[in-house]
Write a protein that holds these residues in place. Structure first.
Motif, mmCIF file in Angstrom:
data_model
loop_
_atom_site.group_PDB
_atom_site.id
_atom_site.type_symbol
_atom_site.label_atom_id
_atom_site.label_comp_id
_atom_site.label_asym_id
_atom_site.label_seq_id
_atom_site.Cartn_x
_atom_site.Cartn_y
_atom_site.Cartn_z
ATOM 1 N N THR A 61 45.862 96.911 13.961
ATOM 2 C CA THR A 61 44.863 97.471 14.869
ATOM 3 C C THR A 61 45.380 97.316 16.289
ATOM 4 O O THR A 61 45.839 96.237 16.677
ATOM 5 C CB THR A 61 43.516 96.739 14.729
ATOM 6 O OG1 THR A 61 43.088 96.801 13.371
ATOM 7 C CG2 THR A 61 42.461 97.369 15.615
ATOM 8 N N LYS A 73 41.947 102.895 20.485
ATOM 9 C CA LYS A 73 41.907 102.148 19.228
ATOM 10 C C LYS A 73 42.675 102.966 18.215
ATOM 11 O O LYS A 73 42.383 104.136 17.995
ATOM 12 C CB LYS A 73 40.483 101.913 18.743
ATOM 13 C CG LYS A 73 40.484 101.086 17.455
ATOM 14 C CD LYS A 73 39.126 100.685 17.001
ATOM 15 C CE LYS A 73 39.269 99.801 15.766
ATOM 16 N NZ LYS A 73 37.979 99.400 15.241
ATOM 17 N N GLU A 75 44.573 102.507 14.229
ATOM 18 C CA GLU A 75 44.738 101.663 13.044
ATOM 19 C C GLU A 75 45.827 102.238 12.147
ATOM 20 O O GLU A 75 45.904 103.452 11.960
ATOM 21 C CB GLU A 75 43.442 101.574 12.242
ATOM 22 C CG GLU A 75 42.355 100.811 12.937
ATOM 23 C CD GLU A 75 41.096 100.678 12.094
ATOM 24 O OE1 GLU A 75 40.322 99.766 12.388
ATOM 25 O OE2 GLU A 75 40.880 101.477 11.157
#
Length: 128
Positions: A61, A73, A75
């Protein structure tokens, strides 16, 4: 390979520099604070990120902690399937500069495809 941030300039398009400032490792996690300088020639920006790798979940992350982004953000979720690695990647970001944000959103898929291809080629080179 994804955690080798300092090597990104060698294979990631538009990545001019990668610098790790702090790295901590425990049994469960690797935590990295790093900067990436991205751009082209005269137009470039440096942003700082917190990168957290969960060994148990096999997931990375990334969140921004400084620079031209309002938020970031992404991932990376890794899964082994039939002796191969399957990757699920997601990203959400917004630049502080509204004009640049509009430009980035319009060219985002093109850029993401080039970056994805670069990581795939790098993985094939390293692991096969």
């Amino acid at each position: 390979m994804v955690l080798d941030i300092e090597l990104y300039p060698q294979f990631v398009p538009w990545c001019l520099d990668g610098k790790i400032h702090k790295k901590n490792e425990t049994d469960d996690f690797i935590e990295i604070k790093a900067d990436l300088k991205v751009g082209k020639r005269f137009i470039n920006e440096t942003y700082s990120s917190l990168v957290l790798y969960s060994k148990k979940k096999d997931m990375i992350t990334v969140t921004n902690i400084g620079g031209p982004l309002k938020h970031l953000k992404n991932e990376w979720k890794f899964k082994e399937v039939n002796n191969n690695t399957e990757l699920d990647f997601s990203i959400d970001f917004e630049l502080q500069n509204n004009f640049l944000n509009i430009i980035m959103k319009n060219y985002f898929n093109f850029g993401l495809n080039k970056i994805t291809d670069a990581f795939e080629k790098r993985a094939i080179k390293i692991f096969k």
